[in-house]
Design an enzyme around this catalytic site. Sequence first.
Site, short mmCIF file in Angstrom:
data_model
loop_
_atom_site.label_atom_id
_atom_site.label_comp_id
_atom_site.label_asym_id
_atom_site.label_seq_id
_atom_site.Cartn_x
_atom_site.Cartn_y
_atom_site.Cartn_z
N HIS A 66 -21.76 -18.45 37.97
CA HIS A 66 -22.28 -17.55 39.03
C HIS A 66 -23.01 -18.37 40.10
O HIS A 66 -24.02 -17.92 40.65
CB HIS A 66 -23.28 -16.51 38.47
N SER A 76 -18.96 -16.82 31.88
CA SER A 76 -20.41 -16.77 32.12
C SER A 76 -21.18 -17.44 30.98
O SER A 76 -21.08 -18.65 30.81
CB SER A 76 -20.80 -15.30 32.35
N ALA A 77 -21.94 -16.71 30.17
CA ALA A 77 -22.69 -17.34 29.07
C ALA A 77 -21.75 -18.09 28.12
O ALA A 77 -22.11 -19.13 27.57
CB ALA A 77 -23.48 -16.28 28.29
N GLU A 107 -18.39 -17.53 41.68
CA GLU A 107 -17.67 -16.42 41.05
C GLU A 107 -16.22 -16.41 41.50
O GLU A 107 -15.94 -16.42 42.70
CB GLU A 107 -18.36 -15.10 41.38
N GLY A 147 -23.07 -12.56 28.95
CA GLY A 147 -24.24 -11.75 28.59
C GLY A 147 -25.45 -12.65 28.70
O GLY A 147 -25.59 -13.38 29.68
#
Lengths: 239, 239
Positions: free
Chosen positions: B160, B123-124, B195, B91
């Site tokens: 990413h 991700s985050a 990714e 997020g």
Amino acid sequence: MSRNLLLISTSTTHGTGYLEHAEEEIKSLLEGKKSILFIPYARPGGISHSDYTAKAREAFERWGISVSGVHEYDDPVKAVNEAEAVFIGGGNTFVLLRNLYANKLVEPLRHRVLKGMPYMGTSAGTNVAGRTIGTTNDMPIVHVKTFDALQLVPFNINPHFQDPDPNSTHMGETRDTRIAEFHHHNRQPVIGLREGSMLRVKGDGVKLLGPHTARVFLQGQKPMEFKTTEEIHFLMDAY
Amino acid sequence: MSRNLLLISTSTTHGTGYLEHAEEEIKSLLEGKKSILFIPYARPGGISHSDYTAKAREAFERWGISVSGVHEYDDPVKAVNEAEAVFIGGGNTFVLLRNLYANKLVEPLRHRVLKGMPYMGTSAGTNVAGRTIGTTNDMPIVHVKTFDALQLVPFNINPHFQDPDPNSTHMGETRDTRIAEFHHHNRQPVIGLREGSMLRVKGDGVKLLGPHTARVFLQGQKPMEFKTTEEIHFLMDAY
């Protein structure tokens, strides 16, 4: 407020030289001025303050305007107080804002610009003209004690605005999603300026310039597109 | 240190479902565990903590692992202290880190994970496992008092990760340029995870997994590519 601002999305569009696409508007902003103070703090690609200032100097001297770099002065606050006009160039927005605070330039810049000194910014220099840097695209490579920016206008700007690429398989957030997330935590309007777009701010009026439409995001509403040369004055009513 | 981490670039690759591409590695990380504590603070797209936890629960329950959301506990520190394993979802990295500090979870998480509690992030959630969040791609939509992250590993991660698009006319910085700018101000190594890529950290060892190579950036050096299943142990020697 007697604002006189030119907020440019990018210094260089695809296929044109440095500041070339904005030449006409820059000349109009600086009409009657002989010099401009350049603030090179954003250091794109880590370029030195001197090299970055040389690049700006080359562009402005063609138009008969002399350029000094704020780093050339022993007293940067005095340099701002005595400038005819100011240009903040692009690069990294966090590095830029951190240096504006470190050199105590936030208040002097705000004071002079709101009293009518011409201001132009490109990219990060456009970002810091807004309410906060919360809509920059840059990597947070240095910490800054607050995201509050120069607040020359009461809204936020997202330069280099990009529409989603329908062919992309990349799963990172689109710009629209990022700005919607911003509005979960902040209420000020955001304008997304595509490359080649500019905002011309005079007093309390804002006009969109350049070849593209621009996308305006209000908290809790669907984004709106505005046409070039259109006035978007309601942005100045944000609180 | 008895680290046992799975740091995933993205939760969802193009054409696969949530966490699907990492299923085998997640099962290996959580072998013998019956439950996992989910930290939904990053709120992708502004989704609520409950809805985000429901999404994680759906994925893990298929694998026979029960999920609780940290927001469901009166005492989130106790929840971390008693968890069998932790998963931090993706997020917005700034919102995530701010909430980890606000709930005083940074030290308890670090303490448990460095003593061997399995940790996974996407991700985050992968970004905050690193030294700082200075290489996130996210918009700084909220301010956070420090960019220091959980420091489960001594390097930084850029999830990413994207290679430059040779057909792009966009003038914003490439990822390589941004990370080079980072290294003008910071000295820790950065690994760019495309990714589908993951890092499996066991003790002081780091192995790259997934279909792609990964790009490692050291201050003042040319970027290097590492092959999948390759060990990149020197990243753990960063100081």
